[in-house]
Design a protein around this motif. Sequence first.
Motif, short mmCIF file in Angstrom:
data_model
loop_
_atom_site.label_atom_id
_atom_site.label_comp_id
_atom_site.label_asym_id
_atom_site.label_seq_id
_atom_site.Cartn_x
_atom_site.Cartn_y
_atom_site.Cartn_z
N ILE A 138 4.12 0.71 10.19
CA ILE A 138 3.18 1.10 11.24
C ILE A 138 2.04 0.08 11.41
CG2 ILE A 138 3.68 3.56 11.01
CD1 ILE A 138 1.11 3.90 9.45
N TYR A 139 1.84 -0.80 10.42
CA TYR A 139 0.77 -1.79 10.51
C TYR A 139 1.27 -3.22 10.78
CZ TYR A 139 -1.98 1.92 8.29
OH TYR A 139 -2.60 3.11 7.99
N PHE A 140 2.58 -3.41 10.76
CA PHE A 140 3.13 -4.77 10.82
C PHE A 140 2.74 -5.50 12.10
CE2 PHE A 140 6.74 -7.79 11.45
CZ PHE A 140 6.47 -8.60 10.35
N ASP A 141 2.69 -4.78 13.22
CA ASP A 141 2.35 -5.42 14.50
C ASP A 141 0.96 -6.04 14.48
OD1 ASP A 141 4.78 -4.85 15.58
OD2 ASP A 141 4.13 -3.11 16.75
N GLU A 142 0.07 -5.55 13.61
CA GLU A 142 -1.28 -6.10 13.54
C GLU A 142 -1.28 -7.56 13.07
OE1 GLU A 142 -3.90 -3.63 11.29
OE2 GLU A 142 -3.24 -1.78 12.28
N PHE A 143 -0.18 -7.99 12.46
CA PHE A 143 -0.12 -9.36 11.95
C PHE A 143 0.44 -10.35 12.97
CE2 PHE A 143 -0.82 -7.12 8.05
CZ PHE A 143 -1.52 -8.01 7.26
N LYS A 144 0.83 -9.86 14.14
CA LYS A 144 1.36 -10.77 15.15
C LYS A 144 0.31 -11.77 15.61
CE LYS A 144 5.18 -7.98 16.87
NZ LYS A 144 5.77 -7.21 18.00
N VAL A 160 5.93 -8.98 5.29
CA VAL A 160 7.08 -8.20 5.78
C VAL A 160 6.62 -6.76 6.01
CG1 VAL A 160 8.81 -9.61 4.60
CG2 VAL A 160 7.82 -7.63 3.42
N PRO A 161 7.32 -6.01 6.85
CA PRO A 161 6.92 -4.62 7.09
C PRO A 161 7.22 -3.70 5.91
CG PRO A 161 8.89 -5.14 8.36
CD PRO A 161 8.40 -6.43 7.78
N TYR A 162 8.32 -3.99 5.21
CA TYR A 162 8.77 -3.07 4.16
C TYR A 162 9.65 -3.82 3.18
CZ TYR A 162 10.70 1.20 2.03
OH TYR A 162 11.07 2.17 1.15
N GLY A 189 0.80 -1.22 0.00
CA GLY A 189 0.00 0.00 0.00
C GLY A 189 0.83 1.26 0.00
N GLY A 190 2.05 1.18 -0.50
CA GLY A 190 2.94 2.35 -0.49
C GLY A 190 3.95 2.21 0.63
N SER A 191 4.87 3.17 0.72
CA SER A 191 5.97 3.08 1.67
C SER A 191 5.50 3.01 3.12
CB SER A 191 6.93 4.26 1.49
OG SER A 191 6.24 5.48 1.64
N ARG A 192 4.38 3.65 3.43
CA ARG A 192 3.87 3.65 4.80
C ARG A 192 2.77 2.60 5.00
NH1 ARG A 192 4.73 7.64 8.25
NH2 ARG A 192 2.62 7.55 9.06
N GLY A 193 2.36 1.96 3.93
CA GLY A 193 1.27 0.99 4.04
C GLY A 193 -0.07 1.68 3.87
N ALA A 194 -1.15 0.90 3.89
CA ALA A 194 -2.50 1.44 3.74
C ALA A 194 -3.45 0.63 4.61
CB ALA A 194 -2.94 1.40 2.27
N GLN A 195 -4.19 1.29 5.46
CA GLN A 195 -5.06 0.59 6.42
C GLN A 195 -6.08 -0.30 5.73
OE1 GLN A 195 -5.18 1.01 10.27
NE2 GLN A 195 -5.84 -0.99 9.57
N THR A 196 -6.70 0.18 4.65
CA THR A 196 -7.72 -0.61 3.96
C THR A 196 -7.14 -1.90 3.39
OG1 THR A 196 -8.71 1.49 3.29
CG2 THR A 196 -9.58 -0.49 2.28
N ILE A 197 -5.99 -1.79 2.74
CA ILE A 197 -5.35 -2.98 2.16
C ILE A 197 -4.91 -3.91 3.28
CG2 ILE A 197 -3.37 -3.78 0.80
CD1 ILE A 197 -3.57 -1.22 -0.84
N ASN A 198 -4.44 -3.34 4.38
CA ASN A 198 -4.02 -4.14 5.52
C ASN A 198 -5.17 -4.96 6.08
OD1 ASN A 198 -1.37 -4.33 6.86
ND2 ASN A 198 -2.53 -3.92 8.71
#
Length: 362
Positions: free
Chosen positions: A226-232, A247-249, A193-202
């Motif tokens: 910023i969203y990677f922890d949600e996958f724990k 992966v986070p990035y 979802g881009g360099s910072r990620g995207a909440q909807t895609i996440n």
Amino acid sequence: MKVLVSGGGTGGHIYPAISIVRYIKEKYPDSEFLYIGTEKGLESQLVPSQNIPFKTIEIQGFYRSLTLKNFKTVYLFLTSIKQAKKYIKEFQPDIVIGTGGYVCGSVVYAASKLNIPTIIHEQNSVAGMTNKFLSKYVDKVGICFTDAAEYFPKEKVALVGNPRAQEVMMVDKKEVLEEYGLDSDKPTIVIFGGSRGAQTINNAMKDALPLFKGKPYQVLYASGTIYFDEFKEKEELIKQLTNVTVVPYIDNMIDVLINVEALVGRAGATSMAEITALGLPSILVPSPNVTDDHQTKNAKSLVDKQAALMIKDSELTGKSLVEQVDKLMLDDNYRQTMAKASKAEGIPDAMDRLCGLIQELT
């Protein structure tokens, strides 16, 4: 040759500017460069890291609502023009190139008033406010989408494409998927979802994970740090999925794009340039949080040519994501047809075209 470049705010403005500097430096090793940006913008981190001389001015954008803050905007614009003229007179550039963002408004305008050749580069299909303003004063306007021509004086417009496209084409293919625990011999789709990620895609990816189990293709997903922890909470499931890596990035994104069959992501200008240069089939999820909804218009330019699929951000779910990925990854003929259409929309010689404009003016 002395080249002054300005652009800021988002990566979509900054990365093409950096690509321009790299290319000219390679083609004309004796060239000198100066980049003018803002201290608070992303350019203050990215440009110095590339060893490009960097100076700053203070400026802010106009607020669309009636507010006293716009008085400060006008004041900063006027003072920043004065500061830009000072930098320009000290550097004495042969050409000034603006790639978008409020900062280049002051810089390019100042250069035009000092009778220095000027070019602006518009990456999107919908022209930004700064570039529309500057088009009255510059010598040339380089565009990436034919739709953008309507916003500028016809006699100044040249279709050049995005400099990132040519930079992508210069990278050699090498096996990198193993670095992510994947197999280079299996069809792979990268989702981000881009360099910072995207909440909807996440959110959609979290629901899609179990649906990818057993698919004959691989998925590489970059969530954004910023969203990677949600996958724990999905860690055990991810371990069971031999065909999915989260992966986070992805810091070597170009190397990855060269080695995958398709992509899911936003429809920013840089991404569009990269995927069409490579001829990648894509599923685009335009961000709704951009000026004039320009990402939807960017995406439509490919969808209308059968070069991409599109899912509205408001309609993206785990189920709809997997359905579209299956449509692309389970039908080789369909994917290859889309790849040809994508390649046809690319401009792989974008920097050569832009350099042609520079040579014409200098």
